[in-house]
Scaffold this active site. Structure first.
Site, mmCIF file in Angstrom:
data_model
loop_
_atom_site.group_PDB
_atom_site.id
_atom_site.type_symbol
_atom_site.label_atom_id
_atom_site.label_comp_id
_atom_site.label_asym_id
_atom_site.label_seq_id
_atom_site.Cartn_x
_atom_site.Cartn_y
_atom_site.Cartn_z
ATOM 1 N N CYS A 1 0.848 -1.185 0.000
ATOM 2 C CA CYS A 1 0.000 0.000 0.000
ATOM 3 C C CYS A 1 0.887 1.239 0.000
ATOM 4 C CB CYS A 1 -0.953 0.086 1.175
ATOM 5 S SG CYS A 1 -2.151 -1.245 1.217
ATOM 6 N N ARG B 1 4.072 -0.317 -4.683
ATOM 7 C CA ARG B 1 3.754 -0.852 -3.356
ATOM 8 C C ARG B 1 2.444 -1.639 -3.348
ATOM 9 N NH1 ARG B 1 6.946 1.764 0.494
ATOM 10 N NH2 ARG B 1 5.594 0.953 2.105
ATOM 11 N N TRP C 1 -2.603 -2.789 -1.798
ATOM 12 C CA TRP C 1 -2.316 -4.214 -1.947
ATOM 13 C C TRP C 1 -3.261 -4.896 -0.967
ATOM 14 C CZ3 TRP C 1 -0.470 -8.309 1.103
ATOM 15 C CH2 TRP C 1 -0.076 -9.448 0.387
ATOM 16 N N ASN D 1 -2.087 1.707 5.657
ATOM 17 C CA ASN D 1 -1.178 0.650 5.212
ATOM 18 C C ASN D 1 -0.898 -0.227 6.426
ATOM 19 O OD1 ASN D 1 0.869 -0.886 4.035
ATOM 20 N ND2 ASN D 1 2.443 0.627 4.506
ATOM 21 N N GLY D 2 -0.985 -1.545 6.270
ATOM 22 C CA GLY D 2 -0.694 -2.430 7.392
ATOM 23 C C GLY D 2 -1.876 -3.336 7.679
ATOM 24 N N GLU E 1 18.028 -17.473 -7.365
ATOM 25 C CA GLU E 1 17.572 -16.151 -7.815
ATOM 26 C C GLU E 1 17.001 -16.224 -9.240
ATOM 27 O OE1 GLU E 1 16.879 -13.227 -6.970
ATOM 28 O OE2 GLU E 1 17.297 -11.873 -8.613
ATOM 29 N N LYS F 1 13.110 -15.221 -10.029
ATOM 30 C CA LYS F 1 12.762 -14.136 -10.960
ATOM 31 C C LYS F 1 11.835 -14.648 -12.052
ATOM 32 C CE LYS F 1 14.006 -11.477 -9.310
ATOM 33 N NZ LYS F 1 14.678 -10.711 -8.270
ATOM 34 N N GLU G 1 8.354 -15.293 -10.630
ATOM 35 C CA GLU G 1 7.726 -14.057 -10.181
ATOM 36 C C GLU G 1 7.126 -13.251 -11.325
ATOM 37 O OE1 GLU G 1 10.740 -11.682 -8.354
ATOM 38 O OE2 GLU G 1 9.302 -10.336 -7.407
ATOM 39 N N HIS H 1 20.120 -36.555 -5.624
ATOM 40 C CA HIS H 1 19.466 -37.016 -4.389
ATOM 41 C C HIS H 1 17.944 -36.898 -4.475
ATOM 42 C CE1 HIS H 1 23.342 -37.465 -2.498
ATOM 43 N NE2 HIS H 1 23.671 -36.269 -2.952
ATOM 44 N N LYS I 1 5.893 -4.485 -3.988
ATOM 45 C CA LYS I 1 7.337 -4.419 -3.785
ATOM 46 C C LYS I 1 7.729 -4.408 -2.313
ATOM 47 C CE LYS I 1 11.502 -2.676 -5.570
ATOM 48 N NZ LYS I 1 11.906 -4.025 -5.973
#
Ligand code: F6R
Length: 616
Positions: free
Chosen positions: A2, A27, A76, A102-103, A485, A489, A492, A508, A611
């Site tokens: 947010c 955000r 968000w 926000n939160g 990574e 990526k 995502e 294994h 983000k």
């Protein structure tokens, strides 16, 4: 998660709010909304589900009366889906008061039940509307917005940044924060509030950082900060080093494309000013030697990509500083009973400096008596303020949700830290430091070479692979976190199933996944500087190739040994083993971006993500 902006001043606020929200959209982009007190003293709001553009189009089609006091929000979703009704602002006090948040308010269900019993009706499923209702009730009783905030926050549990304005108080925006970000922008006859400095950097670079559990009231000429008990508190001024243009897309097709292109300078800028005559001296760490001498262990905590940077950093810290290092996901760290104390240094890594999981882990470590150091890319952020020491990465603003340039800057900062700690602890001589510094200083030019020589090839290759349903990434030693990574990526931003494995681990179990045509990226260590590892990885390649895997090797220029076994080779310049990750990750970033683009996806704003993850 947010994005929040508030404005008071002489100018019409709508454009300021919308352009601030555009800079904060990374955000969260489930919905957006604004509230403005217009020249007639009426409170107007507009909010729409979807990206900011939906709100923009709505405002263009049906303009809202403008005014000089306003708040804006980009969401968000947590409590309640991404609908118009759940979008912020939320109204209270007979629609005279607007609140954005926000939160997460953890006790919202109890509070809501209490308000429903008292006859309040709700129009959304959000926890925010509960805070708005409480604030409205308190304001109706006191007629003082700051007092109403004080009474309201004392009832709230969880994490929140709340901003509010009231129709009867034009020229005033009030905010409060607990474990969620909020910074103040100081203008000339105007003031701003924002989730981060991006909200107002195009208007002012003068900023104030607000501490935890504080309430701020801004008018055009005044900023007042008090704690939740009403006592005045000191606020820390800082100058924003980013300029507004740095957070613009420029001519690039996406922020991600721009940020990948900035990887060389993210490394160079993070080194700048920290190397003198071949010796690493980090000015922020002056006088803090005991953080490194009086310890017998380092724990690195971070999430996602930042945790992979931490895994790479472990190799350097152990090799150069000779301290045992563990790397842990921040959200796992504090829910067990870790053995930490005064002889533990906890190094947190966070681009945003606001990741709630990391913040809570840092607080936990401090309370347990550990020393804390934060590696962070964002000035005024909470995690560095909660730490004993800070080493900033200088990647500049990272807007695309998927982290790229911040990752290489984080590894660079960890390497500088490792060389610094190695010197302070007497584990490294000047000659060794100078040799490693020379390697590090050569990295920006080498990354630039990868971009110049491989980008087109990789993008074309990614285009061919647009129908791929699964990709495996393999690496050994420092190549292992790079494999993780690369897989993250790809998942995502291209929504393709991808897994990263330590190359030696494949036999294994995971080798069962290999079937004819399965694409496997392999990070191939340098044959000249790591001949042993190189040979092992070439054997691993042969094992999977024998089972039909399609091999894409990320290999050093001139490495001919991989050619017979690779279907595709992505070349990186020669480097010592510890410096290879900074080069090998670049083709993987380009590949993920190229494949997502080929699938027609928005690489900057992938689905379900935001983000800055400010909820646990
Ligand atoms: C992946 C990504 C995330 C972040 C993670 C931590 O591309 O960006 O995995 O790395 O959410 O974020 P920060 O570094 O802001 O703490």
């Amino acid at each position: 998660m947010c994005g929040i902006i508030g404005y008071v001043g002489p100018r019409p606020s709508q454009d300021i709010l919308i352009s601030g929200l555009a800079r904060l959209e990374y955000r969260g982009y489930d919905s957006a909304g604004i509230a403005v007190i217009d020249g007639e003293g009426s409170l107007g709001t507009r909010k729409r589900a979807g990206k900011l553009q939906v709100l923009r189009d709505d405002l263009a089609a049906h303009p809202l009366a403008d005014g000089t006091t306003g708040i804006g929000h980009t969401r968000w979703a947590t409590h309640g889906g991404p609908t118009d009704a759940n979008a912020h602002p939320h109204l209270a006090d007979d629609d005279k008061l607007a609140v954005i948040h926000n939160g997460i308010i953890e006790n919202f269900a109890d509070l809501k039940a209490e308000l429903v019993d008292a006859g309040h009706t709700f129009r959304s499923e959000t926890d925010t509307e509960v805070a708005a209702a409480l604030l409205g009730r308190e304001y109706a009783a006191s007629g003082d917005l700051v007092e109403a905030f004080r009474a309201t926050v004392s009832r709230l549990e969880g994490a929140f940044t709340l901003l509010a304005l009231h129709r009867d108080q034009p020229g005033l925006v009030v905010g409060a924060r607990r474990n969620s970000p909020l910074v103040i922008g100081l203008g000339d006859g105007e003031n701003f509030l924002g989730s981060d400095v991006a909200a107002f950097v195009e208007h002012t670079r003068h900023a104030l950082a607000i501490g935890q559990d504080e309430i701020v009231a801004i008018t055009p000429d005044e900023v007042t900060v008090t704690d939740f008990s009403g006592d005045a508190v000191d606020v820390e001024p800082f100058e924003v080093v980013w300029d507004a243009a740095a957070a613009d897309k420029g001519g690039w097709s996406s922020f991600m494309a721009k940020e990948v292109s900035e990887e060389p300078e993210a490394v160079a800028n993070t080194i700048r000013g920290r190397v003198h005559d071949g010796i690493v001296e980090i000015p922020e760490l002056d006088g803090l030697d005991e953080l490194f001498t009086d310890i017998d262990r380092i724990i690195v905590i971070a999430c996602g990509t930042a945790a992979y940077a931490g895994m790479v950093g472990k190799y350097a810290l152990e090799q150069w500083a000779r301290v045992p290092v563990d790397v842990e996901l921040a959200h796992e760290f504090r829910y067990r009973d870790p053995v930490i104390g005064a002889r533990t240094l906890v190094v947190s890594i966070s681009q945003s400096g606001e990741t709630m999981d990391t913040l809570m882990a840092v607080k936990f470590a401090r309370e347990a008596g550990a020393k804390t150091l934060s590696i962070c890319n964002t000035q005024g952020a909470t995690i560095p303020r909660e730490s004993d020491a800070i080493v900033y990465t200088h990647a500049g603003p990272e807007v695309a949700v998927a982290s790229t340039k911040a990752f290489v800057a984080q590894i660079t900062a960890l390497y500088l830290l490792a060389l610094h700690v190695g010197r302070v602890r007497g584990a490294l001589d000047a000659e060794t430091i100078a040799a490693q510094v020379a390697q590090l200083e050569a990295v920006p030019e080498k990354i630039a070479r990868v971009l110049a020589t491989e980008q087109e090839h990789i993008e074309q290759f990614a285009h061919w692979m647009a129908d791929t349903r699964s990709v495996i990434f393999l690496g050994r030693h420092v190549g292992y976190p790079i494999a993780l990574e690369g897989a993250l990526k790809l998942k995502e931003i291209s929504y393709i199933h991808a897994e990263g494995f330590a190359a030696g681990e494949l036999k294994h179990g995971p080798i069962a996944l290999i079937e004819p045509g399965q694409p496997v990226f392999v990070m191939v260590p340098s044959p000249s500087s790591s001949p042993l590892l190189h040979a092992k990885v070439v054997s691993n390649i042969q094992e999977i190739r024998a089972r039909g895997a399609r091999i894409i090797a990320v290999a050093e220029e001139g490495d001919a040994a991989v050619l017979p076994f690779a279907d595709e080779v992505l070349r990186i310049p020669l480097a010592e083993p510890l410096f290879e990750p900074l080069l090998a990750v670049v083709p993987l970033h380009i590949f993920a971006m190229g494949l997502a683009t080929a699938k027609g996806l928005d690489v900057d704003q992938p689905r379900n993500l935001a983000k800055s993850v400010t909820v646990e």
